[in-house]
Write an enzyme that holds these catalytic residues in place. Structure first.
Site, short mmCIF file in Angstrom:
data_model
loop_
_atom_site.label_atom_id
_atom_site.label_comp_id
_atom_site.label_asym_id
_atom_site.label_seq_id
_atom_site.Cartn_x
_atom_site.Cartn_y
_atom_site.Cartn_z
N ARG A 233 0.86 -1.18 0.00
CA ARG A 233 0.00 0.00 0.00
C ARG A 233 0.90 1.23 0.00
O ARG A 233 1.97 1.23 0.60
CB ARG A 233 -0.93 0.03 1.23
CG ARG A 233 -2.07 -1.00 1.17
CD ARG A 233 -3.08 -0.62 0.11
NE ARG A 233 -4.28 -1.45 0.13
CZ ARG A 233 -4.45 -2.55 -0.60
NH1 ARG A 233 -3.47 -2.95 -1.40
NH2 ARG A 233 -5.57 -3.22 -0.54
N GLU A 261 -2.82 8.34 -3.84
CA GLU A 261 -3.23 7.44 -4.91
C GLU A 261 -4.71 7.67 -5.23
O GLU A 261 -5.52 7.70 -4.29
CB GLU A 261 -3.01 5.99 -4.48
CG GLU A 261 -3.24 4.98 -5.58
CD GLU A 261 -2.93 3.56 -5.16
OE1 GLU A 261 -3.84 2.71 -5.27
OE2 GLU A 261 -1.80 3.30 -4.70
N HIS A 280 -1.35 0.64 -9.64
CA HIS A 280 -2.02 -0.28 -8.71
C HIS A 280 -2.75 -1.38 -9.47
O HIS A 280 -3.97 -1.57 -9.34
CB HIS A 280 -2.98 0.47 -7.80
CG HIS A 280 -3.30 -0.30 -6.54
ND1 HIS A 280 -3.72 0.30 -5.38
CD2 HIS A 280 -3.25 -1.63 -6.26
CE1 HIS A 280 -3.93 -0.62 -4.44
NE2 HIS A 280 -3.65 -1.80 -4.96
#
Length: 318
Positions: A233, A261, A280
């Site tokens: 993450r 993000e 991602h």
């Protein structure tokens, strides 16, 4: 694991799924469908839901619905990380993660990022766009030392794919133990391990204990020329501290996740030297759906049989 997560005897359960039960392999089971789009199911459905599978990549849309499900007993995420759902799960309901579903996809991308960065593929792509034949000598993964920080199921899958590349693998998890291929060190051992690693791969969940784990001190302990790979993450890494190291040219990075993000246009990470960024996509491959369907089927079969679910996360496992 709470006994309350097992379904007691009584009327048929109301199940809310993102896929038809025929596709899951349970054609005789009645269920309502919601794919994550729109405002969500009507109140008459939410009032009865006991088993809820959160549509993949739609956790934020699902969060406000959880408080409107008074009979909820199981929330099944299709993500490995559940930090966005955990605070919203009501008392008495079990939150289950998708352990095992993303191992292959994420491990594949981790290896792709490592090899692409070490062998200079981003530069070759730019040279190809310019029509330039641009050679040179680059680092090999062979004979390197790779430190996997977060030796859960994804970290173990990364290690299995590293083995054929003739590199040494060091393992770190929340606490020390012995794994199939060797010792797993505790997080407290990181200061001694980081200076040994040519590549550091992050596969930890985002928890209070791992948020900002990769700070200025962590990065300073990495050896000169080392590569940081983040498939965990974004918030595990202090972006400001990482930018300082990248701009100085001491470290390089390959990032599937960032903080913030999505990474906004104009953010300095886009132009940071020695940095490879993917948006991602670690778990989102063709390997996802068949594994997700198998997980949903197994969890539904346990629930309908009155058995407690697997992969219960409270708090997220390290």
């Amino acid at each position: 694991m709470s006994p309350s997560s097992a379904r007691p005897a009584g009327p048929p359960a109301r199940i809310l799924l993102p896929y038809p039960t025929e596709r899951i392999g349970l054609p005789g089971v009645a269920a309502e469908l919601w794919d994550g789009r729109g405002e969500g199911p009507p109140r008459r459905v939410l009032d009865e839901v006991e088993f809820f599978v959160v549509p993949y990549t739609f956790a934020s849309a699902a969060v406000p619905l959880l408080a409107r499900m008074p009979r909820l007993r199981i929330v099944q995420s299709l993500s490995a990380g559940v930090e966005g759902l955990l605070p919203a799960v009501p008392p008495g309901a079990a939150l289950c993660n998708a352990r095992g579903v993303h191992d292959a996809s994420t491990a594949e991308l981790a290896l792709t990022l490592i090899l692409s960065s070490l062998r200079g593929l981003p530069g070759f792509v730019r040279a190809q766009d310019a029509g330039a034949w641009q050679g040179g000598s680059f680092a090999s993964l062979a004979d390197r030392t790779v430190l996997v920080v977060g030796h859960g199921s994804i970290g173990a899958a990364v290690e299995e794919r590293l083995v054929p590349f003739e590199c040494e693998v060091l393992r770190v998890a929340r606490s020390a133990r012995t794994a199939a291929r060797g010792p797993v060190h505790a997080l407290a051992d990181l200061p001694a391990l980081l200076p040994r690693a040519d590549v550091v791969v992050l596969t930890v969940p985002l928890t209070d204990g791992t948020r900002g784990l990769v700070d200025a001190a962590f990065l300073a302990a990495m050896k000169d020329g080392a590569l940081l790979v983040n498939v965990a993450r974004g918030a595990v890494v202090d972006t400001t501290a990482l930018l300082a190291e990248l701009r100085g040219g001491r470290l390089s990075a390959a990032l599937d996740v960032t903080d913030p993000e999505p990474l906004p246009a104009g953010h300095p990470l886009w132009q940071a030297p020695g940095t490879l960024i993917t948006p991602h996509v670690g778990g989102n491959s063709s390997a996802f759906l068949p594994r997700a369907l198998r997980l949903i089927r197994a969890q539904l079969e346990r629930f309908l049989a009155g058995e407690p679910p697997r992969n219960v996360v409270s708090p997220p496992a390290g």
